[in-house]
Structure formats: structure tokens, C-alpha cells
Write a protein that holds these residues in place. Structure first.
Motif, PDB file in Angstrom:
ATOM      1  N   CYS A  28       0.866  -1.186   0.000  1.00 15.10           N
ATOM      2  CA  CYS A  28       0.000   0.000   0.000  1.00 15.10           C
ATOM      3  C   CYS A  28       0.900   1.233   0.000  1.00 15.10           C
ATOM      4  O   CYS A  28       2.087   1.137  -0.346  1.00 15.10           O
ATOM      5  N   LEU A  29       0.361   2.372   0.406  1.00 14.37           N
ATOM      6  CA  LEU A  29       1.158   3.606   0.375  1.00 14.37           C
ATOM      7  C   LEU A  29       2.072   3.737   1.595  1.00 14.37           C
ATOM      8  O   LEU A  29       3.295   3.865   1.469  1.00 14.37           O
ATOM      9  N   GLY A  30       1.481   3.667   2.794  1.00 16.32           N
ATOM     10  CA  GLY A  30       2.262   3.934   4.012  1.00 16.32           C
ATOM     11  C   GLY A  30       2.821   2.697   4.688  1.00 16.32           C
ATOM     12  O   GLY A  30       3.698   2.786   5.542  1.00 16.32           O
ATOM     13  N   ASN A  31       2.260   1.519   4.365  1.00 14.03           N
ATOM     14  CA  ASN A  31       2.601   0.248   5.035  1.00 14.03           C
ATOM     15  C   ASN A  31       2.314   0.310   6.541  1.00 14.03           C
ATOM     16  O   ASN A  31       3.012  -0.298   7.348  1.00 14.03           O
ATOM     17  N   CYS A  43      -1.415   0.707   7.405  1.00 13.18           N
ATOM     18  CA  CYS A  43      -2.842   0.376   7.527  1.00 13.18           C
ATOM     19  C   CYS A  43      -3.215  -0.853   6.691  1.00 13.18           C
ATOM     20  O   CYS A  43      -3.354  -1.957   7.213  1.00 13.18           O
ATOM     21  N   ARG A  44      -3.396  -0.639   5.394  1.00  8.74           N
ATOM     22  CA  ARG A  44      -3.996  -1.709   4.579  1.00  8.74           C
ATOM     23  C   ARG A  44      -3.093  -2.914   4.359  1.00  8.74           C
ATOM     24  O   ARG A  44      -3.528  -4.061   4.528  1.00  8.74           O
ATOM     25  N   TRP A  51       7.585   7.224   4.619  1.00 11.42           N
ATOM     26  CA  TRP A  51       7.338   8.023   5.841  1.00 11.42           C
ATOM     27  C   TRP A  51       7.287   7.169   7.099  1.00 11.42           C
ATOM     28  O   TRP A  51       7.569   7.647   8.176  1.00 11.42           O
ATOM     29  N   HIS A  52       6.858   5.929   6.987  1.00 12.79           N
ATOM     30  CA  HIS A  52       6.589   5.132   8.195  1.00 12.79           C
ATOM     31  C   HIS A  52       7.529   3.933   8.325  1.00 12.79           C
ATOM     32  O   HIS A  52       7.200   2.964   9.005  1.00 12.79           O
ATOM     33  N   ASP A  63      -8.326   3.847   1.355  1.00  9.40           N
ATOM     34  CA  ASP A  63      -7.344   4.210   2.374  1.00  9.40           C
ATOM     35  C   ASP A  63      -8.076   4.766   3.597  1.00  9.40           C
ATOM     36  O   ASP A  63      -8.739   5.802   3.501  1.00  9.40           O
ATOM     37  N   PRO A  64      -7.975   4.089   4.765  1.00 13.26           N
ATOM     38  CA  PRO A  64      -8.745   4.538   5.938  1.00 13.26           C
ATOM     39  C   PRO A  64      -8.016   5.597   6.764  1.00 13.26           C
ATOM     40  O   PRO A  64      -8.560   6.105   7.734  1.00 13.26           O
ATOM     41  N   TYR A  65      -6.789   5.962   6.390  1.00 11.74           N
ATOM     42  CA  TYR A  65      -5.882   6.727   7.255  1.00 11.74           C
ATOM     43  C   TYR A  65      -6.483   8.039   7.729  1.00 11.74           C
ATOM     44  O   TYR A  65      -6.363   8.403   8.893  1.00 11.74           O
ATOM     45  N   TYR A  66      -7.123   8.781   6.832  1.00 16.05           N
ATOM     46  CA  TYR A  66      -7.638  10.107   7.201  1.00 16.05           C
ATOM     47  C   TYR A  66      -9.120  10.097   7.587  1.00 16.05           C
ATOM     48  O   TYR A  66      -9.698  11.145   7.835  1.00 16.05           O
TER      49      TYR A  66
END
Ligand code: 4NP
Length: 168
Positions: free
Chosen positions: A14-17, A19-20, A51-52, A131-134
Motif C-alpha cells: 500500500c502507500l504507508g505500510n 494500515c492496509r 514516511w513510516h 485508504d482509511p488513514y484520514y
């Protein structure tokens, strides 16, 4: 066809690694273990962003997974070119991830390894995991439901493809 004894390697991206893809990694590993097939699989996750890196999964994602009996233990890492060689199956969460991953495969040598995870979903909607992040907490439950049923279908598909049956 893979070597009979080589593990089937599956990478969720995913994007941030946080959440998903850590959720997909944890849920898929849990399902593989319940099928008694943990010796046959190598399972990991990564993010296209950096970022993470080194961070545990988002606390809200961990809490949701935990309510369903799944522990998320992975730490963030960034997807890199070596992953194309290391993983047979690279499952991405949305079209932006698909673009970012395929962009790194300049020679288009590994295109066949990369798929939208929800291609396996019996109810795929737009083929993306939102994406549930926000968003709010209900977003995490929605993502859990999508990931659980898609992961189950992915495992069934891989078991059929590699001729595996449930062990023990
Ligand atoms: P993920 O969610 O891709 O499912 O891990 C995100 C986590 C963090 C960020 C974006 C998406 N972020 O921009 O930091």
C-alpha cells in the motif's frame, strides 16, 4: 510452476505500510496458519512511500484487527526493486500503488507478478481497498471486511493454482 519445496511468496503493498498492507499481511498469514500451510508460504508487506519505515501498524488498524483476533506485528518498510525478484505475487491495494510499483519495473519484466489485490474479491466494487488513514473508525471496519474476504479468495486461488490442500 514453482519448485515443489520453494515457498510461495506473497507481498502486500500500500502507500504507508501502516494500515492496509499490514492488515492484509496479518489476515492472510492467519488464514494460511489455520489451513496448516505456514511452511508453504512466505508473507510480507511494504509501502511505496517511506514516511513510516520502522513503525508498527497504525493503532486504529491494530485495534480493529485485534477485535477480530488478528495481531499485526509487522514494521513499516519501503517497497524496492529487489521485491520483484523476491516475491512471486505482489498484491497492491489501489491503482495509485499499482502505478507506483509498475513505474519501478522499467523493463516490464515483472508485470505479471503485480495485481490489484481486489481482483480476487468476489465483490470487487472499483477493485481498490479504500485508504482509511484520514477517515473515521468505521473506515477501518470496512477495510477489515474487504481484506478478510479478499484474502480468503486469494488463498483459495493460490491453493488451487499450486495444487495445495489443507494440512493437518
Ligand atoms: P496505508 O495508509 O497506505 O494503508 O498504510 C496510509 C498511511 C499513511 C499515509 C498514507 C496512507 N501517510 O500519508 O502518512
Amino acid at each position: 510452476m514453482a519448485d515443489e519445496y520453494a515457498p510461495i511468496s506473497v507481498l502486500f503493498v500500500c502507500l504507508g505500510n501502516i494500515c492496509r498492507s499490514p492488515l492484509a499481511e496479518g489476515v492472510f498469514r492467519d488464514q494460511v496458519e489455520r489451513a496448516g500451510l505456514e511452511d508453504r508460504f512466505e508473507i510480507d508487506s511494504a509501502g511505496t512511500g517511506n514516511w513510516h519505515v520502522g513503525q508498527p501498524a497504525d493503532k486504529r488498524m491494530q485495534a480493529t484487527a485485534s477485535r477480530h483476533g488478528v495481531m499485526l506485528t509487522s514494521r513499516g518498510r519501503q517497497f524496492g526493486h529487489a521485491d520483484f525478484k523476491d516475491f512471486d505475487h505482489i498484491l497492491v491495494m489501489d491503482r495509485s500503488n499499482l502505478h507506483d510499483v509498475l513505474f519501478l519495473d522499467r523493463t516490464e519484466q515483472f508485470t505479471d507478478r503485480v495485481k490489484l489485490f481486489r481482483e480476487f474479491d468476489p465483490e470487487p466494487d472499483d477493485y481498490q481497498v479504500p485508504d482509511p488513514y484520514y477517515g473515521g473508525d468505521d473506515g477501518f471496519e470496512t477495510v477489515y471486511a474487504i481484506v478478510e474476504r479478499t484474502s480468503e479468495a486469494l488463498l483459495a486461488s493460490l491453493m488451487a493454482h499450486y495444487g495445495l490442500t489443507e494440512a493437518g
